[in-house]
Enzyme design. Sequence first.
Site, PDB file in Angstrom:
ATOM      1  N   SER A 135       0.814  -1.206   0.000  1.00  0.00           N
ATOM      2  CA  SER A 135       0.000   0.000   0.000  1.00  0.00           C
ATOM      3  C   SER A 135       0.859   1.273   0.000  1.00  0.00           C
ATOM      4  O   SER A 135       1.598   1.492  -0.965  1.00  0.00           O
ATOM      5  CB  SER A 135      -0.935  -0.073   1.206  1.00  0.00           C
ATOM      6  OG  SER A 135      -2.125   0.590   0.944  1.00  0.00           O
ATOM      7  N   LYS A 143      -0.892  -4.050  -3.333  1.00  0.00           N
ATOM      8  CA  LYS A 143      -2.194  -3.496  -2.959  1.00  0.00           C
ATOM      9  C   LYS A 143      -2.334  -2.134  -3.599  1.00  0.00           C
ATOM     10  O   LYS A 143      -1.689  -1.173  -3.188  1.00  0.00           O
ATOM     11  CB  LYS A 143      -2.320  -3.386  -1.442  1.00  0.00           C
ATOM     12  CG  LYS A 143      -3.605  -2.686  -1.026  1.00  0.00           C
ATOM     13  CD  LYS A 143      -3.827  -2.741   0.453  1.00  0.00           C
ATOM     14  CE  LYS A 143      -5.058  -1.939   0.813  1.00  0.00           C
ATOM     15  NZ  LYS A 143      -4.872  -0.486   0.563  1.00  0.00           N
ATOM     16  N   GLN A 187      -8.496   3.089   0.760  1.00  0.00           N
ATOM     17  CA  GLN A 187      -9.750   2.955   1.510  1.00  0.00           C
ATOM     18  C   GLN A 187     -10.054   4.236   2.265  1.00  0.00           C
ATOM     19  O   GLN A 187      -9.165   5.010   2.591  1.00  0.00           O
ATOM     20  CB  GLN A 187      -9.642   1.820   2.543  1.00  0.00           C
ATOM     21  CG  GLN A 187      -9.760   0.424   1.960  1.00  0.00           C
ATOM     22  CD  GLN A 187      -8.573   0.055   1.093  1.00  0.00           C
ATOM     23  OE1 GLN A 187      -7.433   0.323   1.459  1.00  0.00           O
ATOM     24  NE2 GLN A 187      -8.820  -0.532  -0.055  1.00  0.00           N
TER      25      GLN A 187
END
Lengths: 490, 490
Positions: B320, B345, B349
């Site tokens: 991420s 990833k 979010q």
Amino acid sequence: MKIKMSAAVALMILCLFLGAGGTYWAVGDTMKEKAAAYDKLASSQDSTATEQADNGEDAALQFQKLQQVYNSIEANYVEDVSGQELMDGAIQGMVGSLEDDFSAYMDVESSQQLMESLESSFEGIGAEVSMMDGRVTIVSPIKDSPAEKEGLMPNDKIISVDGEPLDGLSLQEAVNKIRGEKGSVVTLEILRAGSSETVDVEVTRDTIPIETVYSRTETVDGKAIGVIEITSFAEETAADFAAQLEALEAEDIEGLVIDVRGNPGGYLQSVVDIAGEIIPKDDPFLQEENRNGEKTPYFTDLTDAKPYPIVGLIDRGSASASEILAGALKENAGYELVGESSFGKGTVQKVIPLEDGSSLKLTMQKWLTPDGNWIHEKGIEPTIPVEQPAYYYTHPLAIEEPLKQDSTGSAIENAQLMLKGLGFDPGRTDGYFSTETTSAVKAFQQENNIEASGELTAETGELLQQSLVEKIRSQEGDKQLDKALDVVSQ
Amino acid sequence: MKIKMSAAVALMILCLFLGAGGTYWAVGDTMKEKAAAYDKLASSQDSTATEQADNGEDAALQFQKLQQVYNSIEANYVEDVSGQELMDGAIQGMVGSLEDDFSAYMDVESSQQLMESLESSFEGIGAEVSMMDGRVTIVSPIKDSPAEKEGLMPNDKIISVDGEPLDGLSLQEAVNKIRGEKGSVVTLEILRAGSSETVDVEVTRDTIPIETVYSRTETVDGKAIGVIEITSFAEETAADFAAQLEALEAEDIEGLVIDVRGNPGGYLQSVVDIAGEIIPKDDPFLQEENRNGEKTPYFTDLTDAKPYPIVGLIDRGSASASEILAGALKENAGYELVGESSFGKGTVQKVIPLEDGSSLKLTMQKWLTPDGNWIHEKGIEPTIPVEQPAYYYTHPLAIEEPLKQDSTGSAIENAQLMLKGLGFDPGRTDGYFSTETTSAVKAFQQENNIEASGELTAETGELLQQSLVEKIRSQEGDKQLDKALDVVSQ
């Protein structure tokens, strides 16, 4: 359609027939009758969450929260979403929160498959098929079926259906194309072993009965012993059982073996009717318990016990209705049970149809044995435990690269168990590829006329499995059946 | 609190700190600010299902179906049910239907844990603890913390907290008891190694900073090289990074290694700010893509590239935000990346608070590398691939019965890799317990002063793991770091 298979074989052959996997209320209800019953059930409850009496305010808040989450996802998720899929997920999650393996939300297709699995006939061509080498393959045409009449043979590969190739379809998808209404015609493109060209075969579909009861007599020490196998408790199973039992009794059997190995269950009413044929009426053969702990005993009408001994045959694949029958044989009638501890499913489900053709399979009762035992997650113990030989419990072999001496792994362990079961001693069966294992592989390869490399190739693995399936199907080496026949003829 | 660990070590020690496991919007929002933002978000959508514009009728029918299922379960399920649990299950199922590993419904406790994991401080005693032999054990007190001031030491076992025994609690449950408001006093019953009696220690809780940035200089070929480890992208991480980078530059470093191995991500804004320190402004260092495929490039304000080379260090635990930084280093600035392919990833979010303290973690954007690559489920490739020695990738050993020569299994394979990593050659590492493996076990046992049986006992297994954890923590044998230092100092 012969569908009785041991657990080992079931792993290797994916059969047309989907197991029922439960015991259900409501024998013979049509979908329409069920829908009416549902309307009645639902009408007393079809209030909105906010109007509910108990649990009410919490539930209303929770429904609001669900709505908020729905809205957030619909407005903001990184991909477009389908409202239907979100709500299907919600319903599945709600049922999943029960943490009950036997309650389930079933979409339209699953609902239909469950109903079909409990019907005693289907409309199609009448052939057992399986997936072999990526091709839909006929295992055997059913006796007197359209498939048999048109000359379809075991090992025929079905290449296309009405011109549509089956490449890439699952077995179930292919089956859905082959099935169809009685009277309709389907054209199958068939590739037969030994031929490089396909032929088209036209088959007129018909109603195909699904048999769930098989019986025969065996002679043991001069005595005629009846053997009845029940493969599931479907619509016509109890009637078939009664008819076949009458036929056996007309042959003056001196003992009866009832085999429910690998039988996943079915309708509660079916096993109740079967119990009515063989279990005396003096004690309950089953008790039901509702969520308030209230118990309802079930009795049969049978005045006298059968004049011959009965032995039940169970294994870890005997579930639900099979366990009800086994429990009745053991605890009510005091008969012997041969085999292994059964699956352990002590609940009864009801299928509640929802308006759109989907349905809710919901656990609504527990059932207890005659003595009041709840066997859930425990199973019924046999009175005479007998395990099958180890090769009955092997797993499918998936060999990509040839496996060689001095390597290790679970595939080698499985192959060793298979070799041993087929009479080729691998020296050890713990997954270490020893010199003795190499010798066993060579001997097996020689007997099967393939190169005797002593390595476990993909070809060798497939031949091992085929040989084992044949051996298991022949019932040669079925130690549980042998013991049951032995006990019942004493 | 030192929390940087290799993947291998992380498996063995469950740390206080829960990984962020994602990249989030909204740095530094308090819960209150988030709630306000949510109200705004929700108000535009807070209509009932029946009033929705698109997807509307379907959704209304689906909500009705959910209600029917809810009512059926509540009225008929074999056990009493909790309406709250049913609805929690429904919400989880709805989010689960997205089949996105990074969207999740989080209950009140999970929501709080996520927020805490991204804060840069917590209130407690300031000790890293782990579960060892079933006891909550202090790994190390944090520098200048109340735990250190009261003399708590590594390997102290915490037996009870304010008189309540910790037996049977999970590590997280125990931690929740030990933590508490700044200024409050907690009494810990401590069992110290070498003593059979416990002592009570009173500790006054305080605010404990969580460090996420560690830096030092190493001298390679006479050059000062800065090494900055970033363990997660939390609230204060970017400020700490800027300060520590300035300090390194004051020491005239001639190269910089940025280590994001095992870093699971954190706030998007944090990595944006860190990129602003080191990535030049000419090209985007990141692009965001919304569900309509519209891309937004991100630029820094940095006029000139750093006057020294930079090398990134990544591994399969770099996820991420770590991958955003790695992508920027590689594709924008053309720096080398040493290590292994990262986690993969490629989504961002947002945490949407729900009214009752629970929250929805929802994937709302994709992010792309400077060149427009979506690395989701692929990861960022290093320009210079370097694997760690095999012992970095071993699994925890769970040995119940001693394992002996001539047996096989994955536990043996793991033990062989550990022995090899510690310098005791087991001959082979495929899970077959050979005579050479027996010799290696014996040699290890002798060096650790336990009975040299040559068998893999539970005690031997634990010692193997401890030795390996120590070796990995010492960074001796960290081939990736060695390579990065080598490359950056060329």
